[in-house]
Design a protein around this motif. Structure first.
Motif, PDB file in Angstrom:
ATOM      1  N   LEU A  42      49.504  37.272  19.708  1.00 47.91           N
ATOM      2  CA  LEU A  42      50.704  37.397  18.771  1.00 47.91           C
ATOM      3  C   LEU A  42      52.026  37.882  19.293  1.00 47.91           C
ATOM      4  O   LEU A  42      51.753  38.509  20.176  1.00 47.91           O
ATOM      5  CB  LEU A  42      50.074  38.004  17.538  1.00 47.91           C
ATOM      6  CG  LEU A  42      49.679  39.638  17.764  1.00 47.91           C
ATOM      7  CD1 LEU A  42      50.171  40.683  16.559  1.00 47.91           C
ATOM      8  CD2 LEU A  42      48.431  39.933  18.473  1.00 47.91           C
ATOM      9  N   TYR A  43      52.657  37.732  18.350  1.00 48.82           N
ATOM     10  CA  TYR A  43      54.079  38.077  18.902  1.00 48.82           C
ATOM     11  C   TYR A  43      54.530  39.721  18.329  1.00 48.82           C
ATOM     12  O   TYR A  43      53.815  39.875  17.252  1.00 48.82           O
ATOM     13  CB  TYR A  43      55.330  37.221  18.379  1.00 48.82           C
ATOM     14  CG  TYR A  43      55.567  35.960  18.853  1.00 48.82           C
ATOM     15  CD1 TYR A  43      56.106  36.021  20.330  1.00 48.82           C
ATOM     16  CD2 TYR A  43      55.151  34.619  18.304  1.00 48.82           C
ATOM     17  CE1 TYR A  43      56.335  34.711  21.062  1.00 48.82           C
ATOM     18  CE2 TYR A  43      55.159  33.504  18.903  1.00 48.82           C
ATOM     19  CZ  TYR A  43      55.826  33.685  20.398  1.00 48.82           C
ATOM     20  OH  TYR A  43      56.012  32.316  21.079  1.00 48.82           O
ATOM     21  N   ARG A  44      55.417  40.257  18.952  1.00 51.75           N
ATOM     22  CA  ARG A  44      55.757  41.631  18.585  1.00 51.75           C
ATOM     23  C   ARG A  44      56.115  41.676  17.171  1.00 51.75           C
ATOM     24  O   ARG A  44      55.710  42.423  16.309  1.00 51.75           O
ATOM     25  CB  ARG A  44      56.828  42.211  19.655  1.00 51.75           C
ATOM     26  CG  ARG A  44      57.370  43.615  19.049  1.00 51.75           C
ATOM     27  CD  ARG A  44      58.459  43.924  19.749  1.00 51.75           C
ATOM     28  NE  ARG A  44      58.374  44.068  21.160  1.00 51.75           N
ATOM     29  CZ  ARG A  44      59.270  43.749  21.809  1.00 51.75           C
ATOM     30  NH1 ARG A  44      60.477  43.138  21.578  1.00 51.75           N
ATOM     31  NH2 ARG A  44      59.177  43.747  23.484  1.00 51.75           N
ATOM     32  N   TYR A  45      56.827  40.707  16.687  1.00 47.03           N
ATOM     33  CA  TYR A  45      57.292  40.868  15.278  1.00 47.03           C
ATOM     34  C   TYR A  45      56.334  40.350  14.270  1.00 47.03           C
ATOM     35  O   TYR A  45      56.463  40.854  13.175  1.00 47.03           O
ATOM     36  CB  TYR A  45      58.581  39.797  15.133  1.00 47.03           C
ATOM     37  CG  TYR A  45      58.003  38.132  15.174  1.00 47.03           C
ATOM     38  CD1 TYR A  45      57.482  37.565  14.473  1.00 47.03           C
ATOM     39  CD2 TYR A  45      58.757  37.475  16.420  1.00 47.03           C
ATOM     40  CE1 TYR A  45      57.143  36.305  14.481  1.00 47.03           C
ATOM     41  CE2 TYR A  45      58.537  36.118  16.413  1.00 47.03           C
ATOM     42  CZ  TYR A  45      57.606  35.561  15.451  1.00 47.03           C
ATOM     43  OH  TYR A  45      57.159  34.211  15.617  1.00 47.03           O
ATOM     44  N   ASP A  46      55.189  40.014  14.659  1.00 43.28           N
ATOM     45  CA  ASP A  46      53.965  39.808  13.675  1.00 43.28           C
ATOM     46  C   ASP A  46      53.420  41.196  13.386  1.00 43.28           C
ATOM     47  O   ASP A  46      52.768  41.587  12.388  1.00 43.28           O
ATOM     48  CB  ASP A  46      52.976  38.762  14.584  1.00 43.28           C
ATOM     49  CG  ASP A  46      53.479  37.596  14.608  1.00 43.28           C
ATOM     50  OD1 ASP A  46      54.151  36.977  13.418  1.00 43.28           O
ATOM     51  OD2 ASP A  46      53.010  36.740  15.445  1.00 43.28           O
ATOM     52  N   LEU A  47      53.403  41.853  14.499  1.00 43.53           N
ATOM     53  CA  LEU A  47      52.953  43.200  14.557  1.00 43.53           C
ATOM     54  C   LEU A  47      53.851  44.047  13.791  1.00 43.53           C
ATOM     55  O   LEU A  47      53.301  44.946  12.838  1.00 43.53           O
ATOM     56  CB  LEU A  47      52.679  43.741  15.839  1.00 43.53           C
ATOM     57  CG  LEU A  47      52.097  45.217  15.871  1.00 43.53           C
ATOM     58  CD1 LEU A  47      50.703  45.710  15.499  1.00 43.53           C
ATOM     59  CD2 LEU A  47      52.378  45.879  17.322  1.00 43.53           C
TER      60      LEU A  47
END
Length: 360
Positions: A159-164
């Motif tokens: 996943l991407y950082r922005y998802d987290l």
């Protein structure tokens, strides 16, 4: 015979800056001085480049940065220059360079950025080209390509950082849905030497681990936990690469982390690995297949797990500029196969010329 002038780059803007200093110290002590004139170029953590003419011993602890004769220098992306531009106040000189050994681990050195600069400059260099370096550095891209080629590996999701950042609980739910069970290993997609890697045994630990990985890269890779042996193979060559015998890591901690690799030095290294001949053959075949698949050239260390439950060989990752420290597996494997460090460095330089179309 006129000596070839080789620029050896070290340091860099990376979490592996210190590892680079360890590797380059070993390389500078073993490069054949009768064949090559060595030019040392250090890059500090601010990204400043210097022609360094001081003693090798001052590199390891970082004292090289205070050397009074350090001179700003860099490679211009102009192929007509074909050398290192050294600045002297308002004037400059060009040191012609025949080839480069980029002893830079991790970002801004092993990820294709430096390789792209050297391609533009038209200077041969040791190691994988721009595309292969970038693909192998990004563990998500590597895993997707391995999956496409049918090379067995641990189950993974990413996943991407922005998802987290947007919804940590939803991000954790994705990992749990895709991998089904704990524990899992969480890694930044673009980092090496186990920087930012954590093991998580529940959702709370998973979110903490993902946040730690997100500090190192915008993409986060999460993999199932594999119980088994950690084994490695050294691959050398361009169009017709060869794979070394297999070595085994026996970590002294929960997993083979940064401290285990470079600080404590307490892990066991076994050459050959404690595996049977059939498993060794399968592992070496898969190492070569992955090396070709990712477009590697020069060298790479290919890391595997041999799963305890069924003996399956699972590819973990490819390292396009593996460590060259005194306790690093790649040079140890090559030495065990009859190629000591000096001969190995000579061969790597010749492979760089070969790929550039210059047969020395």
């Amino acid at each position: 015979m006129t000596k070839k002038r080789i620029a050896v780059l070290f340091g860099g803007v990376s979490t592996e800056h210190e590892v680079s200093r360890m590797s380059v110290t070993s390389i500078l002590r073993h490069i054949p001085q009768d064949k090559y004139e060595v030019i040392k170029v250090g890059i500090n953590k601010k990204g400043q480049w210097f022609l360094y003419q001081g003693p090798v011993d001052d590199i390891l602890e970082g004292a090289w940065e205070q050397h009074p004769e350090n001179t700003p220098a860099f490679f211009p992306p102009d192929a007509s220059v074909h050398g290192l531009m050294v600045l002297h106040g308002s004037s400059f000189e060009v040191l012609p360079i025949d080839a480069v050994i980029p002893v830079l681990h991790g970002k801004n050195g092993e990820d294709g950025t430096l390789q792209g600069l050297l391609e533009l400059a038209g200077i041969p260099y040791v190691g994988c080209d721009t595309t292969a370096s970038a693909a192998c550095m990004d563990k998500v891209i590597t895993n997707i390509m391995l999956d496409y080629a049918g090379i067995p590996q641990a189950r993974f999701t990413w996943l991407y950082r922005y998802d987290l950042e947007r919804d940590p609980q939803k991000a954790a739910e994705q990992v749990e849905r895709d991998l089904q069970q704990y524990p899992v290993f969480v890694k930044p997609a673009n980092a090496g030497s186990s920087v930012g890697v954590s093991k998580a045994s529940n959702r709370a630990e998973l979110i903490v681990a993902m946040r730690k990985a997100a500090k190192e890269d915008r993409k986060i890779l999460v993999e199932e936990n594999i119980i088994g042996q950690e084994v490695e193979c050294a691959v050398l060559g361009n169009d017709t690469p060869t794979a070394s015998q297999v070595g085994e890591i026996a970590p002294s901690s929960d997993f083979y982390d940064y401290d285990d690799k470079y600080i404590n030095g307490t892990s066991g290294l076994y050459i050959p690995a404690h595996i049977d001949e059939r498993t060794s053959r399968t592992l070496r075949e898969r190492a070569l297949k992955a090396y070709r698949l990712l477009g590697c050239s020069g060298l790479a260390r290919v890391d595997f797990f041999v799963r305890e439950s069924d003996g399956e060989v699972l590819l973990n990752e490819l390292n396009t500029l593996p460590g060259f420290t005194s306790i690093s597996m790649y040079p140890k494997l090559m030495e065990a196969d009859g190629m000591p460090m000096g001969d190995l460095l000579d061969r790597l330089i010749q492979l760089a010329f070969e790929r550039a179309g210059q047969h020395e």
